[in-house]
Design an enzyme around this catalytic site. Sequence first.
Site, PDB file in Angstrom:
ATOM      1  N   SER A  90       0.852  -1.179   0.000  1.00 16.87           N
ATOM      2  CA  SER A  90       0.000   0.000   0.000  1.00 16.87           C
ATOM      3  C   SER A  90       0.892   1.234   0.000  1.00 16.87           C
ATOM      4  CB  SER A  90      -0.902   0.011   1.233  1.00 16.87           C
ATOM      5  OG  SER A  90      -1.761   1.131   1.219  1.00 16.87           O
ATOM      6  N   HIS A  94       2.413  12.190  -1.081  1.00 14.85           N
ATOM      7  CA  HIS A  94       1.980  13.582  -0.980  1.00 14.85           C
ATOM      8  C   HIS A  94       3.134  14.487  -1.431  1.00 14.85           C
ATOM      9  CE1 HIS A  94      -1.747  12.730   1.154  1.00 14.85           C
ATOM     10  NE2 HIS A  94      -1.086  11.953   2.002  1.00 14.85           N
ATOM     11  N   HIS A 104      -2.678   7.265  -4.500  1.00 15.39           N
ATOM     12  CA  HIS A 104      -2.790   6.093  -3.636  1.00 15.39           C
ATOM     13  C   HIS A 104      -2.809   4.849  -4.515  1.00 15.39           C
ATOM     14  CE1 HIS A 104      -5.770   3.025  -2.176  1.00 15.39           C
ATOM     15  NE2 HIS A 104      -4.895   2.970  -1.198  1.00 15.39           N
ATOM     16  N   ASN A 106      -2.877   0.358  -3.966  1.00 14.91           N
ATOM     17  CA  ASN A 106      -2.878  -0.775  -3.047  1.00 14.91           C
ATOM     18  C   ASN A 106      -3.138  -2.043  -3.842  1.00 14.91           C
ATOM     19  OD1 ASN A 106      -4.911  -2.690  -1.371  1.00 14.91           O
ATOM     20  ND2 ASN A 106      -3.364  -1.841  -0.005  1.00 14.91           N
ATOM     21  N   VAL A 107      -2.371  -3.063  -3.577  1.00 14.30           N
ATOM     22  CA  VAL A 107      -2.661  -4.408  -4.091  1.00 14.30           C
ATOM     23  C   VAL A 107      -2.501  -5.369  -2.918  1.00 14.30           C
ATOM     24  CG1 VAL A 107      -2.204  -4.151  -6.557  1.00 14.30           C
ATOM     25  CG2 VAL A 107      -0.283  -4.481  -5.009  1.00 14.30           C
ATOM     26  N   ARG A 108      -3.477  -6.237  -2.771  1.00 12.49           N
ATOM     27  CA  ARG A 108      -3.504  -7.069  -1.576  1.00 12.49           C
ATOM     28  C   ARG A 108      -4.159  -8.414  -1.886  1.00 12.49           C
ATOM     29  NH1 ARG A 108      -7.247  -3.171  -1.638  1.00 12.49           N
ATOM     30  NH2 ARG A 108      -9.432  -3.786  -1.397  1.00 12.49           N
ATOM     31  N   HIS A 145      -6.164   7.484 -16.265  1.00 10.69           N
ATOM     32  CA  HIS A 145      -7.234   6.523 -16.525  1.00 10.69           C
ATOM     33  C   HIS A 145      -6.905   5.621 -17.707  1.00 10.69           C
ATOM     34  CE1 HIS A 145     -10.592   7.341 -13.743  1.00 10.69           C
ATOM     35  NE2 HIS A 145      -9.968   8.487 -13.588  1.00 10.69           N
ATOM     36  N   GLY A 258      -4.896  -4.794  14.971  1.00 10.75           N
ATOM     37  CA  GLY A 258      -3.696  -4.558  15.765  1.00 10.75           C
ATOM     38  C   GLY A 258      -2.467  -4.292  14.932  1.00 10.75           C
ATOM     39  N   GLY A 259      -2.643  -3.702  13.768  1.00 11.53           N
ATOM     40  CA  GLY A 259      -1.511  -3.391  12.909  1.00 11.53           C
ATOM     41  C   GLY A 259      -0.640  -2.280  13.472  1.00 11.53           C
TER      42      GLY A 259
END
Length: 303
Positions: A90, A94, A104, A106-108, A145, A258-259
């Site tokens: 992730s 800025h 931003h 993110n790949v998960r 895009h 709890g990260g």
Amino acid sequence: MDLSAPLAYLQGLQKRIVAKLAAIDGQPFRTSDWQRAEGGGGVSCVIEEGNVFERGGVNFSHVRGASLPAAATAARPQLAGRAWDALGVSLVLHPRNPYAPTVHMNVRCFFTHAADAAAEPAWWFGGGMDLTPYYGFEADAVDFHRTCRDALAPFGVERYPKYKKWCDEYFYIKHRQEPRGIGGIFFDDLNAPDFDTCFALQRSVGDAFLSAYVPILERRIAMPYGEQERAWQAYRRGRYVEFNLIYDRGTIFGLQSGGRVESILMSLPPVVQWRYDYQPQAGSTEAKLYSDFLIGRDWLADL
């Protein structure tokens, strides 16, 4: 289930992105290895007060637990109580220059493990990327895009419009009744038609990030700006904070599971302002952000 291929890919993706961004900024990222008491850990790579990035973070995490947190079971009550592994990269960047947009990506992937050996393991992929400009440039929106569309094209022409719409709906600040930015693509719960296809789609999205963002960044970071532009940037960054702390599922999941708080909240910009009932001057470039860009537009309609 064998997690070695997603693990190797995500670790390599983080290293590639950090190397490229550090070369652009001219300063290194600070790297922190961390462990989670409940299981797993990760690597956070963060830059602050760089030449280009006022703050940026590119995080890898592989965390595990004995029982899924509420954020993961809200849409999957049948999986409550299962052990799990979550892997992902992730990032949020800025830039200091107000003409350079925040981004931003993110790949998960998520894996659950049933206590009953006969039960099928559940897995799914998710991710995407989106752009948040403070000053709108149509060329930037179109290029971003287009790259997102091209990353999804090998997996079906229906993917981009579906994931673009999903992004517009997800990154929407309900209490402000406005989008967070000009969107991009977003997908979640991807587990069909098969593991290999889903994993390949995730890789295509992750691999497209630098091509989507770096050209935009490089053509904006040298643009001159003053206090007015910085004040507008700080004001609009407040919207980013509001979304991330109130609505973002990744932030909520990270805190519930709890990260590492420093890694979870690295997405927040370092300089932010809130102003009471502020309205930009009619006809100004600031006002055009609302009228021309934060409108859920089909940026590729004419292509």
